[in-house]
Design an enzyme around this catalytic site. Structure first.
Site, mmCIF file in Angstrom:
data_model
loop_
_atom_site.group_PDB
_atom_site.id
_atom_site.type_symbol
_atom_site.label_atom_id
_atom_site.label_comp_id
_atom_site.label_asym_id
_atom_site.label_seq_id
_atom_site.Cartn_x
_atom_site.Cartn_y
_atom_site.Cartn_z
ATOM 1 C CE1 TYR A 63 -4.074 -1.856 0.171
ATOM 2 C CE2 TYR A 63 -2.899 -3.183 1.779
ATOM 3 C CZ TYR A 63 -3.971 -3.001 0.926
ATOM 4 O OH TYR A 63 -4.934 -3.969 0.821
ATOM 5 C CE1 TYR A 88 -10.195 -3.374 1.560
ATOM 6 C CE2 TYR A 88 -10.068 -2.290 3.694
ATOM 7 C CZ TYR A 88 -9.692 -3.310 2.844
ATOM 8 O OH TYR A 88 -8.795 -4.254 3.266
ATOM 9 N NE ARG A 89 -4.701 -0.677 4.062
ATOM 10 C CZ ARG A 89 -4.059 -1.556 4.809
ATOM 11 N NH1 ARG A 89 -4.561 -2.760 4.993
ATOM 12 N NH2 ARG A 89 -2.930 -1.247 5.384
#
Ligand code: ADP
Length: 531
Positions: free
Chosen positions: A93, A473-474
C-alpha cells in the site's frame, strides 16, 4: 528519482530545518543520507525505479508525543510536508515511503510503549510503534488471556493497521472497529484526545468509544488530518475453543444459495470471524482445461464447469469457516452450520481442526497461525514461490451475493482478457460482514514496461468497478487519486468535503499531502502525478 529537499524549498532553508529537528530529537534521529533514505523507499512500489516513485527528503524518529509536537510545530512554521509512519511495513500500500515526494517521514517506531493492558476489561492503550509481535509477546509473557487479531504479516503496527482499516481473520477482523479513543497531534502541533479521552484522567478512554458530540475518530483513519500518538485497542478474550472447517460446494449453480447461507450465518454470529470464500476449480489457471474455459468470452454452461469439477476433483466453491467461543457453544455452532449447508446437494465438510486453549503455539498448523492470533511472517513464504519484487492488490468491495460475485468476476476477467491476461475466479474475505472484499494480486517486476501495463489494468479495473457502484476501500499510493475519483456522487461532494476539512485543519497542507486523493489547497490540481 533522488529527492533531497522538499519541493519548493531552498536547500539552505531545508538544512536549517534539519538543524531545528536535530535540536528536538538529537542528530542521531534525523536521517538524510542516501543510505538511510533508501530504507524509506517503498520496496513494493508499482513505480519502482521510475520518476514517479515516491521518495523522502529526510526522516525523523521522535521518542515521545512531546517530541512529535515540537517537530510538527517546526514543520508547520516552515511548511515542510510530513508523512507519519508507525512501523513503515505497509507493504503493498506504500510501505515506508511518502505519498508526496520530498516529504519528511515522521517515523514513530520509537513510540513503542504498551501503556496499559487491562486484563479484566479486555483492552490496551498503545503507542503506534507497538507491533503485533510486541503485543503478543507481552500478553504471552505475562500470561494475560487476551488475543491480538493480527494482520498478515505480524511485524506491522497494531495502531497503524487499524487506522488504515486493515483486516485480520479472527472475530475482531475489522481492525478499525477495535480502536477506542485516540490521542492526536494536529497539523499545528496541538494535542487532542478523542472520545472519553477528552475528559481529564478518564478511566473510560479505552473502554467506551462514544463521548459527546460528533464521533471524530473516523476523521483520523486513512487520513491526513493528524498524527496518532496513542490509541485504545479492544482485544479479544481468549476463547475456549476454535473450530476450523472447510465447506465445499460442487456445482456451479450453488453459488447463490451458498452465499445466502454465509450471509445468514455471519448475521447470526454463528460464523463469528472473517470467512474467506474461494473457487479451488475456477482459480486453477495453471490447468490448461480450466484456463480454456476461463478464456472463453461467451457464457460457459454451468454443466461444463460441473463436469470439469468432477474430472479435476476440485470443488467449485470453498468457504473457510472459523468458529470461536466456549467449547460447547462452538460444537453447537458447528452442528448448526452443517445443518444449514446440508440444504445444498453434494456439500462436503473437510479439514476440520479443533483447537483448545491455552494453545500450544508450536503445534499450531502454519496456515492457522494468523487466524489464531499468533503473529508471523509466513505470508512471505507463500509469496516466495513466485520470483517477484513484491506485490500489491486491486481490492474492491462488492455485495456478498452470488449475483454480484458472478458479475464482478465477469467484468474484471474481461479487463484482464483485453490486456492479454487470463485471471482465475476471485472470491474474497467477508470480514466486513455484508460485503465481499476481493483481492486481485499484481506482482512488481524489474521491467518498467510490465509495471506500467499493470498500472493501466488497475486503473481500468477501478473505472469498471465504479460503473457498477463498487470501489476500493484501501489502495496503494499509486492509485489513490484514481480510486478517490470513484467516489464521485454529486460532483465529488465527498472529496470536496474532505478538501474543506483538510484546508481547515491543516491549512498549510503539511500532513501526508495527497493521501487517498485528498490534496491540500497549496497543491490541489498541480501535484502533477498521473491520475
Ligand atoms: P504498518 O505499521 O502497518 O506497517 P505504516 O507504519 O506503514 O503501517 O503506516 C501505514 C500508513 O498509515 C502510513 O502511510 C500513514 O498514512 C498512516 N499512519 C501510520 N501511522 C500513523 C499515525 N501514527 N498517525 C496517523 N497516520 C498514520
Amino acid at each position: 528519482m533522488a529527492v533531497n529537499v522538499p519541493p519548493t524549498m531552498r536547500p539552505e532553508r531545508f538544512a536549517a530545518a534539519l538543524a531545528a529537528f536535530e535540536q528536538i530529537v538529537g542528530p542521531q534521529w534525523v536521517f538524510h543520507s542516501p543510505e538511510d533514505l533508501a530504507l524509506y523507499r517503498d520496496a513494493y512500489s508499482p513505480y519502482w525505479g521510475e520518476l514517479q516513485e515516491r521518495m523522502a527528503a529526510a526522516a525523523l524518529a521522535p521518542a515521545t508525543a512531546d517530541e512529535v509536537q515540537a517537530l510538527v510545530r517546526v514543520a508547520h512554521r516552515l511548511q515542510i510536508p510530513l508523512h507519519p509512519i508507525s512501523t513503515g511495513r505497509n507493504l503493498g500500500y506504500g510501505g515506508a515511503a511518502p505519498i508526496y515526494s520530498g516529504s519528511v517521514i515522521l517515523d514513530l517506531k520509537r513510540l513503542n510503549r504498551i501503556l496499559e493492558i487491562n486484563a479484566e476489561g479486555g483492552y490496551a492503550l498503545l503507542e503506534p510503534g507497538v507491533s503485533y509481535f510486541d503485543l503478543y509477546r507481552h500478553l504471552n509473557e505475562n500470561r494475560i488471556p487476551l488475543w491480538v487479531d493480527c494482520a498478515e504479516p505480524g511485524w506491522g503496527s497494531v495502531v497503524a493497521n487499524a487506522l488504515e482499516r486493515g483486516i485480520g481473520h479472527g472475530p475482531m477482523c475489522d481492525h478499525f472497529a477495535s480502536l477506542c479513543g485516540l490521542e492526536i497531534v494536529m497539523a499545528d502541533g496541538e494535542l487532542l484526545r478523542t472520545g472519553l479521552g477528552a475528559v481529564p484522567d478518564s478511566s473510560l478512554w479505552a473502554r467506551c468509544k462514544y463521548g459527546l458530540g460528533p464521533y471524530l475518530d473516523g476523521l483520523f483513519s486513512q487520513s491526513s488530518l493528524g498524527i496518532v500518538t496513542k490509541a485504545g485497542v479492544h482485544l479479544y478474550r481468549e476463547p475456549e475453543a476454535v473450530q476450523l472447517l472447510t465447506v465445499t460446494a460442487h456445482h456451479y449453480d450453488d453459488l447463490d444459495e451458498f452465499l445466502q447461507i454465509v450471509q445468514q450465518l455471519r448475521d447470526a454470529r454463528i460464523l463469528n470471524a472473517d470467512a474467506p470464500i474461494v473457487s479451488p476449480l475456477m482459480s486453477a489457471v495453471s490447468d490448461a482445461d480450466v484456463a480454456a474455459l476461463l478464456s472463453r468470452t461467451d457464457d460457459v454452461a454451468a454443466g461444463q464447469w460441473d463436469q470439469l469439477a468432477t474430472a479435476k476433483a476440485l470443488p467449485l466453491y470453498a468457504l473457510s469457516a472459523r468458529l470461536f467461543g466456549p467449547a460447547n457453544v462452538v460444537a453447537a455452532q458447528m452442528e448448526h452450520l452443517k445443518q444449514r449447508f446440508s440444504a445444498i446437494a453434494g456439500i462436503s465438510f473437510t479439514d476440520a481442526r479443533l483447537y483448545r486453549t491455552p494453545l500450544n503455539a508450536a503445534a499450531v498448523d502454519a496456515t492457522d497461525r494468523t487466524v489464531l492470533g499468533l503473529p508471523n511472517l509466513l505470508a512471505f513464504n507463500a509469496l516466495a514461490t513466485t520470483p517477484n519484487h513484491g506485490h500489491y492488490f486491486f481490492g474492491p468491495n462488492i455485495p456478498l451475493t452470488g449475483e454480484a460475485v458472478r458479475l464482478a468476476n465477469r467484468i474484471f476477467m474481461g479487463v484482464f482478457r483485453q490486456s492479454g491476461q487470463i485471471r482465475g475466479w476471485v472470491g474474497g474475505n467477508s470480514c466486513f460482514p455484508k460485503t465481499l472484499t476481493m483481492l486481485y494480486p499484481f506482482l512488481i517486476s524489474e521491467e518498467v514496461a510490465r509495471n506500467r501495463a499493470n498500472r493501466e489494468i488497475v486503473r481500468k479495473l477501478i473505472l469498471v468497478a465504479a460503473e457498477h457502484g463498487w470501489a476500493e476501500y484501501r489502495t496503494p499510493v499509486a492509485f489513490m487519486d484514481a480510486a478517490m475519483n470513484s467516489y464521485s456522487f454529486n460532483d465529488h461532494a465527498l472529496r470536496r468535503l474532505n478538501e474543506t476539512l483538510k484546508d481547515a485543519l491543516d491549512p498549510r497542507g503539511i500532513l501526508s499531502p495527497g493521501k487517498n486523493g485528498i490534496w491540500p489547497k497549496t497543491l490541489r490540481n498541480r501535484h502533477g502525478y498521473t491520475k
